[in-house]
Design a protein around this motif. Sequence first.
Motif, PDB file in Angstrom:
ATOM      1  N   TYR A 145       0.839  -1.194   0.000  1.00 52.43           N
ATOM      2  CA  TYR A 145       0.000   0.000   0.000  1.00 52.43           C
ATOM      3  C   TYR A 145       0.879   1.251   0.000  1.00 52.43           C
ATOM      4  O   TYR A 145       1.832   1.340   0.788  1.00 52.43           O
ATOM      5  N   VAL A 161       0.827   5.539   0.203  1.00 54.03           N
ATOM      6  CA  VAL A 161       0.075   6.751   0.530  1.00 54.03           C
ATOM      7  C   VAL A 161       0.887   7.952   0.074  1.00 54.03           C
ATOM      8  O   VAL A 161       2.043   8.124   0.483  1.00 54.03           O
ATOM      9  N   ALA A 200       2.269  11.981   2.495  1.00 54.09           N
ATOM     10  CA  ALA A 200       2.262  11.485   3.876  1.00 54.09           C
ATOM     11  C   ALA A 200       2.844  12.481   4.873  1.00 54.09           C
ATOM     12  O   ALA A 200       2.742  12.257   6.084  1.00 54.09           O
ATOM     13  N   GLY A 244      -2.539  12.457   5.045  1.00 58.11           N
ATOM     14  CA  GLY A 244      -1.698  11.360   4.590  1.00 58.11           C
ATOM     15  C   GLY A 244      -1.023  10.623   5.729  1.00 58.11           C
ATOM     16  O   GLY A 244      -1.002   9.388   5.766  1.00 58.11           O
ATOM     17  N   ALA A 264      -3.497   8.529   7.472  1.00 63.02           N
ATOM     18  CA  ALA A 264      -3.879   7.358   6.679  1.00 63.02           C
ATOM     19  C   ALA A 264      -2.846   6.244   6.820  1.00 63.02           C
ATOM     20  O   ALA A 264      -3.204   5.062   6.910  1.00 63.02           O
ATOM     21  N   VAL A 265      -1.573   6.602   6.840  1.00 63.18           N
ATOM     22  CA  VAL A 265      -0.532   5.602   7.065  1.00 63.18           C
ATOM     23  C   VAL A 265      -0.727   4.949   8.426  1.00 63.18           C
ATOM     24  O   VAL A 265      -0.689   3.716   8.565  1.00 63.18           O
ATOM     25  N   ALA A 287       5.186   5.209   2.319  1.00 62.93           N
ATOM     26  CA  ALA A 287       4.745   6.588   2.512  1.00 62.93           C
ATOM     27  C   ALA A 287       5.624   7.498   1.666  1.00 62.93           C
ATOM     28  O   ALA A 287       6.845   7.326   1.622  1.00 62.93           O
ATOM     29  N   LEU A 339      -3.227   5.329  -2.313  1.00 61.71           N
ATOM     30  CA  LEU A 339      -4.105   6.403  -1.877  1.00 61.71           C
ATOM     31  C   LEU A 339      -3.519   7.708  -2.396  1.00 61.71           C
ATOM     32  O   LEU A 339      -2.439   8.116  -1.977  1.00 61.71           O
ATOM     33  N   VAL A 381      -3.769  11.299  -2.048  1.00 65.84           N
ATOM     34  CA  VAL A 381      -4.284  12.396  -1.234  1.00 65.84           C
ATOM     35  C   VAL A 381      -4.203  13.655  -2.093  1.00 65.84           C
ATOM     36  O   VAL A 381      -3.126  14.013  -2.578  1.00 65.84           O
ATOM     37  N   ALA A 386      -9.227   9.529   7.380  1.00 62.85           N
ATOM     38  CA  ALA A 386      -8.046   8.679   7.184  1.00 62.85           C
ATOM     39  C   ALA A 386      -8.385   7.215   7.424  1.00 62.85           C
ATOM     40  O   ALA A 386      -7.943   6.325   6.684  1.00 62.85           O
ATOM     41  N   ALA A 415      -8.105   4.074   4.726  1.00 66.31           N
ATOM     42  CA  ALA A 415      -7.415   2.807   5.006  1.00 66.31           C
ATOM     43  C   ALA A 415      -8.364   1.624   4.815  1.00 66.31           C
ATOM     44  O   ALA A 415      -7.988   0.594   4.238  1.00 66.31           O
ATOM     45  N   LEU A 451      -8.851   0.982   1.149  1.00 66.04           N
ATOM     46  CA  LEU A 451      -7.648   0.441   0.516  1.00 66.04           C
ATOM     47  C   LEU A 451      -7.487  -1.046   0.767  1.00 66.04           C
ATOM     48  O   LEU A 451      -7.068  -1.794  -0.124  1.00 66.04           O
TER      49      LEU A 451
END
Length: 286
Positions: A4, A6, A9, A14, A17-18, A33, A73, A75, A178, A182, A185
């Motif tokens: 995955y 992002v 970040a 971001g 989300a991580v 990230a 993702l 952002v 966020a 996730a 995802l």
Amino acid sequence: MTTYLVTGASGHLGRLAVQALLERGVAASDVVATARDTAAISDLADLGVETRTADYTDPASLEQALAGVDRVLLVSSSAVGERVAQHANVIEAAKKAGVELLAYTSITRADTSTLALADEHRATEGLLAASGLPVVLLRNSWYLENYTGQVATALEHGAVLGAAGEGRVSAASRADYAAAAAAALVADDQAGQVHELGGDTAFTLEEYAAALAAASGTEVVYRDLPAPDYTAVLVGAGLPEPYAAVLADSDLGIARGELRTDSGDLSRLIGRPTTSLADAVGAALA
């Protein structure tokens, strides 16, 4: 093993989300990230997350960053007025990488919204539709932090200012959005989905002012201004005039109901109620 990635970040959403991916049990070694300067996300590297340099304006950096990842993702860029070209670079890199899912943080009902802020999101959604990539759209309403970040000013002046009239906004916390990103995802049924994301309970700015007054014990009222006057106030507070005008336009959109959604998509995705206005105000005061 699914990897995955992002983007952005180093920004608030971001980074959250991580962290939300890790909280969902994704191994840090399976998370990438990105930021323009990886020094800004060294805290994520300390958690075991791989960090890569990626600049939305540099296609070569994006191709290198997205190489070998499965789900991305995107952002949305904070560079209002330059977002479409920047997002196009990310989308092209995702196509070259052959990603299996691209999630994009858009805005409430981007396809029909008349908000000035929606224009670039709508154009980006068009690019995504034309890309042939499996896409999930995360149409975020307003952040609670847009309001709670100004608590000190509101308390100092005893007033919340705006141009939203009696319109209701479905604001939720960045952490809520966020967590939804996730969740989308990691799920296996998200390609083609469109989520209208917002808080469970929409509120007016008068209700926000009342919540702030109740929690602080200080008199706080909402003062509704004509959009040009509100723009002037924001400029006086130090915001660039074009950005101030966009914020005032967004308040007019709230008055029209354009940042309100009753879909319930956000709480469904995250599996819990969204952050309440009272809790957000309480946290800001604490």
